[in-house]
Design an enzyme around this catalytic site. Structure first.
Site, PDB file in Angstrom:
ATOM      1  N   SER A 129       2.628 -19.010  -9.797  1.00 14.42           N
ATOM      2  CA  SER A 129       1.385 -19.239 -10.523  1.00 14.42           C
ATOM      3  C   SER A 129       0.275 -19.511  -9.524  1.00 14.42           C
ATOM      4  O   SER A 129       0.526 -19.912  -8.376  1.00 14.42           O
ATOM      5  CB  SER A 129       1.531 -20.448 -11.458  1.00 14.42           C
ATOM      6  OG  SER A 129       0.292 -20.820 -12.039  1.00 14.42           O
TER       7      SER A 129
ATOM      8  N   TYR B 222       4.099 -29.031 -13.481  1.00  9.43           N
ATOM      9  CA  TYR B 222       3.936 -27.573 -13.434  1.00  9.43           C
ATOM     10  C   TYR B 222       3.472 -27.142 -12.046  1.00  9.43           C
ATOM     11  O   TYR B 222       4.010 -26.209 -11.439  1.00  9.43           O
ATOM     12  CB  TYR B 222       2.937 -27.121 -14.502  1.00  9.43           C
ATOM     13  CG  TYR B 222       2.862 -25.628 -14.668  1.00  9.43           C
ATOM     14  CD1 TYR B 222       3.814 -24.948 -15.424  1.00  9.43           C
ATOM     15  CD2 TYR B 222       1.850 -24.880 -14.069  1.00  9.43           C
ATOM     16  CE1 TYR B 222       3.760 -23.575 -15.583  1.00  9.43           C
ATOM     17  CE2 TYR B 222       1.791 -23.504 -14.214  1.00  9.43           C
ATOM     18  CZ  TYR B 222       2.748 -22.859 -14.978  1.00  9.43           C
ATOM     19  OH  TYR B 222       2.691 -21.483 -15.121  1.00  9.43           O
TER      20      TYR B 222
END
Length: 251
Positions: free
Chosen positions: A143, A156
């Site tokens: 990401s 995350y």
């Protein structure tokens, strides 16, 4: 794309980037194992692939459970005799966005279990098979949050930084084994995770688009194209890389 007849596992393939990736591999005549924790969603994607003339098999797996990952690879090899590509896409976000001091233990544990440990499990088992058969290819879904800070999103962010690091470390270890390992780092992409964020904070829509030079979110299909390209024989000299697809956000 040179992926015809390759045996490909895509985790988290029931929706979003995983579903788009599974369908894109099938479009280019790969044989796809659609893996997800939700059977109905996985079956829907497999049925869609088959309806368009592709080949797909559903194998359920929770990547946070090592035994599930072992069975996923074992069943794939039992059916096809080998494993050419695994796309480690399965991932989740926290239930609550919060600063580090207020972050819940549950959100830390659950996200790390899937996004970080799950990728390790899948790499570990897949690499054992790929060494045995003399080669293979791994594409990890990281990401933009694995390259830069992400506010109120510690687990995350930590998990995706870890995916980038694991990708590079393993790529270095296995470069002489005919095994390539790369990662893609999507920016803000239309997905269940983004929908969840916007459902809680609708005001974030314009704020997020304002920091994307292209002024739009990415499409799952755009990420899928990069994944299939990295997994193809077109990119034989690429390993240990992170490809950022973010509409220029990182600039």
């Amino acid at each position: 794309m040179q992926v015809k007849d390759k045996i490909v596992i895509v985790t988290g393939a029931g929706s979003g980037i995983g579903a788009a990736t599974a369908k894109h591999f099938a479009k280019h005549q790969a044989k796809v194992i659609v893996s997800d924790i939700k059977e109905e969603k996985a079956q829907n994607i497999a049925d869609e692939i088959k309806s368009e003339g592709g080949e797909a098999t559903v194998i359920m797996a929770n990547v946070a459970k090592f035994e599930d990952v072992e069975q996923l690879v074992a069943k794939t090899v039992e059916k096809y005799g080998q494993l050419d590509v695994i796309v480690n896409n399965a991932g989740i976000g926290p239930r609550n966005m919060a600063r580090t001091g207020e972050y819940t233990l549950d959100d830390w544990d659950s996200v790390i279990a899937v996004n970080q440990t799950g990728v390790f499990y899948c790499m570990k088992v897949a690499l054992q098979q790929m060494v045995k058969q003399g080669g293979g290819n791994i594409v990890n879904i990281a990401s933009l949050a694995g390259l830069k800070a992400s506010l109120n999103n510690l687990s995350y962010c930590a998990s995706k930084f870890a995916v980038v690091g694991m990708t590079k470390s393993a790529a270095l270890e296995y470069a002489t084994k005919n095994i390539r390992i790369n990662a893609v780092c999507p920016g803000y992409t239309e997905s269940a995770l983004l929908d969840k964020l916007l459902s809680v904070r609708p005001d974030m829509d314009q704020r997020l688009k304002s920091v994307i030079p292209m002024k739009r979110y990415g499409q799952a299909e755009e990420i899928a194209e990069a994944v299939v390209w990295l997994a193809s024989d077109t990119t034989k000299f690429i390993t240990g890389q992170t490809i950022t697809l973010d509409g220029g956000t990182s600039l």
